[in-house]
Design a protein around this motif. Structure first.
Motif, PDB file in Angstrom:
ATOM      1  N   THR A 105       0.966  -1.246  -0.122  1.00 11.30           N
ATOM      2  CA  THR A 105      -0.105   0.051   0.121  1.00 11.30           C
ATOM      3  C   THR A 105       0.994   1.122  -0.165  1.00 11.30           C
ATOM      4  O   THR A 105       1.917   1.131   0.170  1.00 11.30           O
ATOM      5  N   VAL A 106       0.319   2.425  -0.193  1.00 14.85           N
ATOM      6  CA  VAL A 106       0.898   3.836  -0.261  1.00 14.85           C
ATOM      7  C   VAL A 106       1.580   3.817   1.176  1.00 14.85           C
ATOM      8  O   VAL A 106       2.768   4.385   1.234  1.00 14.85           O
TER       9      VAL A 106
ATOM     10  N   ILE B 292      11.062  -0.894  -4.481  1.00 13.64           N
ATOM     11  CA  ILE B 292      10.675  -0.741  -3.284  1.00 13.64           C
ATOM     12  C   ILE B 292      11.825  -0.270  -2.287  1.00 13.64           C
ATOM     13  O   ILE B 292      13.213  -0.455  -2.788  1.00 13.64           O
TER      14      ILE B 292
ATOM     15  N   LYS C 165       8.110  -0.016   1.521  1.00 14.68           N
ATOM     16  CA  LYS C 165       7.455   0.887   0.590  1.00 14.68           C
ATOM     17  C   LYS C 165       7.861   1.079  -0.804  1.00 14.68           C
ATOM     18  O   LYS C 165       9.238   0.868  -0.916  1.00 14.68           O
ATOM     19  N   LEU C 166       6.991   1.503  -1.656  1.00 11.37           N
ATOM     20  CA  LEU C 166       7.258   1.671  -3.056  1.00 11.37           C
ATOM     21  C   LEU C 166       7.892   3.007  -3.225  1.00 11.37           C
ATOM     22  O   LEU C 166       7.686   3.875  -2.679  1.00 11.37           O
ATOM     23  N   THR C 167       8.991   3.017  -4.035  1.00 14.13           N
ATOM     24  CA  THR C 167       9.616   4.196  -4.457  1.00 14.13           C
ATOM     25  C   THR C 167       8.787   4.661  -5.543  1.00 14.13           C
ATOM     26  O   THR C 167       7.727   4.142  -5.947  1.00 14.13           O
ATOM     27  N   LEU C 168       9.325   6.098  -5.990  1.00 17.75           N
ATOM     28  CA  LEU C 168       8.505   6.573  -7.016  1.00 17.75           C
ATOM     29  C   LEU C 168       8.757   5.885  -8.368  1.00 17.75           C
ATOM     30  O   LEU C 168       7.237   5.644  -8.746  1.00 17.75           O
TER      31      LEU C 168
ATOM     32  N   LYS D  36       5.691   3.211  -7.646  1.00 23.13           N
ATOM     33  CA  LYS D  36       4.418   3.931  -7.605  1.00 23.13           C
ATOM     34  C   LYS D  36       4.034   3.895  -8.876  1.00 23.13           C
ATOM     35  O   LYS D  36       2.795   3.762  -9.362  1.00 23.13           O
ATOM     36  N   GLN D  37       4.848   4.519  -9.779  1.00 22.41           N
ATOM     37  CA  GLN D  37       4.555   4.939 -11.173  1.00 22.41           C
ATOM     38  C   GLN D  37       4.161   3.498 -11.901  1.00 22.41           C
ATOM     39  O   GLN D  37       3.096   3.401 -12.550  1.00 22.41           O
TER      40      GLN D  37
ATOM     41  N   LEU E 104       3.031   0.621 -10.647  1.00 20.21           N
ATOM     42  CA  LEU E 104       1.734   0.189 -10.042  1.00 20.21           C
ATOM     43  C   LEU E 104       0.731   0.747 -10.388  1.00 20.21           C
ATOM     44  O   LEU E 104      -0.363   0.236 -10.928  1.00 20.21           O
ATOM     45  N   LEU E 105       0.737   2.256 -10.809  1.00 23.87           N
ATOM     46  CA  LEU E 105      -0.282   3.068 -11.254  1.00 23.87           C
ATOM     47  C   LEU E 105      -0.627   2.434 -12.567  1.00 23.87           C
ATOM     48  O   LEU E 105      -1.787   2.203 -12.931  1.00 23.87           O
TER      49      LEU E 105
END
Length: 166
Positions: A59-60, A92, A107-110, A113-114, A116-117
């Motif tokens: 998760t975020v 991560i 945690k996801l890194t930038l 996150k990109q 996964l989006l």
């Protein structure tokens, strides 16, 4: 039981293959893996599609490795290796857990996150294709039914939780 009786009983199942849960789920999973390989993998080059269930459960806010292992149904040993590989790929990072100093939060890194989006957008686009194929009502019923079945297995157990292999 003799062979003729066994064969007769097996033949009775031949006409029920379209209702065989294990066959249906196995084949659907294979088709989804092929779809992901063709539609999601191009974003991330050499990384493995097998990372997807792990990434999708981060998760975020972050998650502990133990909880991630449970949610992604991956053994702790395989989870450890996967976490290390995802860190090497820059997807991560591990940070000290603010509530429990003995554990870390993943945690996801930038870039994570990109990725996964974009992957989630593709998955929801696939869902829209399914909706066009079977209709919104049937798709909602299917999703609701699958979630109830998953909930059953997750909450009441199969008796095999400690045997999960990743």
């Amino acid at each position: 039981m003799n062979e003729a009786v066994i064969e007769k009983q097996l033949k009775a199942f031949d006409g029920l293959q379209d209702k065989n849960w294990q066959r249906l789920i196995f084949n659907l999973r294979k088709h989804l893996d092929i779809w992901a390989h063709n539609n999601i993998k191009p974003y991330w080059g050499q990384m493995k599609i097998s990372y997807m269930p792990v990434l999708c459960n981060i998760t975020v806010e972050g998650i502990t490795a133990t909880e991630l292992s449970r949610l992604s149904m991956t053994s702790k040993q395989n989870m450890s290796r996967t976490i290390h590989e995802l860190e090497e790929h820059g997807m991560i990072i591990s940070k000290a857990n603010s509530t429990d100093k003995r554990s870390e939060t993943l945690k996801l890194t930038l870039p994570g996150k990109q990725f996964l989006l974009e992957a989630n957008q593709d998955v929801f686009n696939l869902g829209n294709m399914y909706k066009n194929l079977v209709g919104e009502k049937d798709l909602e019923t299917t999703v609701r039914a699958l979630n109830k079945i998953l909930d059953f297995h997750e909450n009441f157990g199969d008796g095999n939780e400690e045997h999960i292999e990743g």
